[in-house]
Design a protein around this motif. Structure first.
Motif, mmCIF file in Angstrom:
data_model
loop_
_atom_site.group_PDB
_atom_site.id
_atom_site.type_symbol
_atom_site.label_atom_id
_atom_site.label_comp_id
_atom_site.label_asym_id
_atom_site.label_seq_id
_atom_site.Cartn_x
_atom_site.Cartn_y
_atom_site.Cartn_z
ATOM 1 N N THR A 1 0.854 -1.189 0.000
ATOM 2 C CA THR A 1 0.000 0.000 0.000
ATOM 3 C C THR A 1 0.887 1.236 0.000
ATOM 4 N N LEU A 2 0.641 2.143 -0.945
ATOM 5 C CA LEU A 2 1.360 3.416 -0.955
ATOM 6 C C LEU A 2 0.627 4.406 -0.060
ATOM 7 N N VAL A 3 1.378 5.066 0.793
ATOM 8 C CA VAL A 3 0.819 6.069 1.696
ATOM 9 C C VAL A 3 1.382 7.428 1.286
ATOM 10 N N PRO A 4 0.568 8.293 0.665
ATOM 11 C CA PRO A 4 1.076 9.603 0.241
ATOM 12 C C PRO A 4 1.009 10.615 1.379
ATOM 13 N N GLU A 5 2.111 11.296 1.632
ATOM 14 C CA GLU A 5 2.109 12.332 2.661
ATOM 15 C C GLU A 5 2.121 13.704 1.998
ATOM 16 N N ILE A 6 1.074 14.477 2.253
ATOM 17 C CA ILE A 6 0.963 15.862 1.802
ATOM 18 C C ILE A 6 0.908 16.715 3.066
ATOM 19 N N GLU A 7 1.952 17.496 3.306
ATOM 20 C CA GLU A 7 2.017 18.274 4.540
ATOM 21 C C GLU A 7 1.250 19.586 4.404
ATOM 22 N N MET A 8 0.423 19.888 5.388
ATOM 23 C CA MET A 8 -0.309 21.146 5.431
ATOM 24 C C MET A 8 -0.933 21.314 6.801
ATOM 25 N N PRO A 9 -1.072 22.475 7.350
ATOM 26 C CA PRO A 9 -0.660 23.761 6.799
ATOM 27 C C PRO A 9 0.803 24.082 7.073
ATOM 28 N N GLY A 10 1.473 23.333 7.961
ATOM 29 C CA GLY A 10 2.878 23.577 8.250
ATOM 30 C C GLY A 10 3.780 22.944 7.211
ATOM 31 N N HIS A 11 5.062 23.229 7.298
ATOM 32 C CA HIS A 11 6.062 22.691 6.365
ATOM 33 C C HIS A 11 5.650 22.968 4.931
ATOM 34 N N SER A 12 5.156 24.149 4.684
ATOM 35 C CA SER A 12 4.600 24.488 3.373
ATOM 36 C C SER A 12 5.315 25.643 2.702
ATOM 37 N N GLU A 13 6.594 25.796 2.997
ATOM 38 C CA GLU A 13 7.347 26.902 2.414
ATOM 39 C C GLU A 13 7.335 26.854 0.892
ATOM 40 N N GLU A 14 7.389 25.632 0.322
ATOM 41 C CA GLU A 14 7.400 25.516 -1.137
ATOM 42 C C GLU A 14 6.066 25.957 -1.740
ATOM 43 N N VAL A 15 4.983 25.721 -1.025
ATOM 44 C CA VAL A 15 3.664 26.145 -1.503
ATOM 45 C C VAL A 15 3.580 27.674 -1.490
#
Length: 200
Positions: A142-156
């Motif tokens: 099983t692939l577990v995708p991690e999308i960080e938000m609202p922190g660790h979002s400097e690239e966004v």
């Protein structure tokens, strides 16, 4: 008694065969996993890895009966999955001037446009991600995708500075949860990612 159990049993037979010159000795095997969740995490945000690299990792995982691959897809060091509704996440926030994450972190922490001279990075297209999900499923991973938000979002924030509220330079701080546009973005991103990754 499941297909996964049969698959893991075949991995055991392969391991025994490799260690006994290709022959299977007479034996009794009693095998069961100690933990339901057996996996690894690959940080493709800090150290981008290609689809082919991740497939090779899954081959090795399957040999060792690991069943979860956690993909750290987003963090300050780079956004690594295509999001059609926010294209600057991959055309800009997926690229930086330093291949070494620590050098980038200790420097200006800036981003580059895709195709710029010296740009290091990359991202998985939606098609890449779908291929990875299928490849994983064929190996009972099983692939577990991690999308960080609202922190660790400097690239966004570097790609969409209007979503920050820290009044710091673009690319610093967290997503501003006091703005409706932030929630609209989060929802759009999650809708696109959830459509690709069918796990819970």
């Amino acid at each position: 008694t499941t297909a996964a159990g049969l698959y893991y049993g075949l991995q055991t037979l392969k391991q025994i065969s490799k260690s006994s010159d290709g022959r299977l000795p007479q034996l009794t095997i009693c095998d069961a996993p100690r933990f339901e969740y057996r996996g690894i995490m690959v940080d493709v945000s800090r150290h981008f890895r290609t689809k082919e690299f991740l497939m090779r990792q899954m081959d090795i995982m399957a040999e060792h009966k690991l069943n979860r691959l956690h993909l750290h897809l987003t963090d300050a060091a780079g956004w690594r999955i295509e999001v059609e509704s926010y294209p600057r996440l991959t055309s800009y926030a997926a690229w930086r001037a330093y291949p070494d994450w620590k050098s980038w972190w200790n420097a200006d922490r800036g981003y580059l446009d895709e195709g710029a001279e010296g740009a290091y990075g990359g991202y998985l297209t939606k098609e890449d991600a779908r291929e990875l999900v299928k490849y994983a499923a064929d190996r009972y991973i099983t692939l577990v995708p991690e999308i960080e938000m609202p922190g660790h979002s400097e690239e966004v924030i570097a790609a969409y500075p209007e979503l920050g509220c820290s009044h710091k330079p673009a690319g610093q701080g967290d997503l501003c949860i006091g703005k409706e546009a932030t929630f609209e973005m989060m929802q759009a991103i999650l809708d696109e990612v959830i459509e690709i990754f069918p796990s819970e």
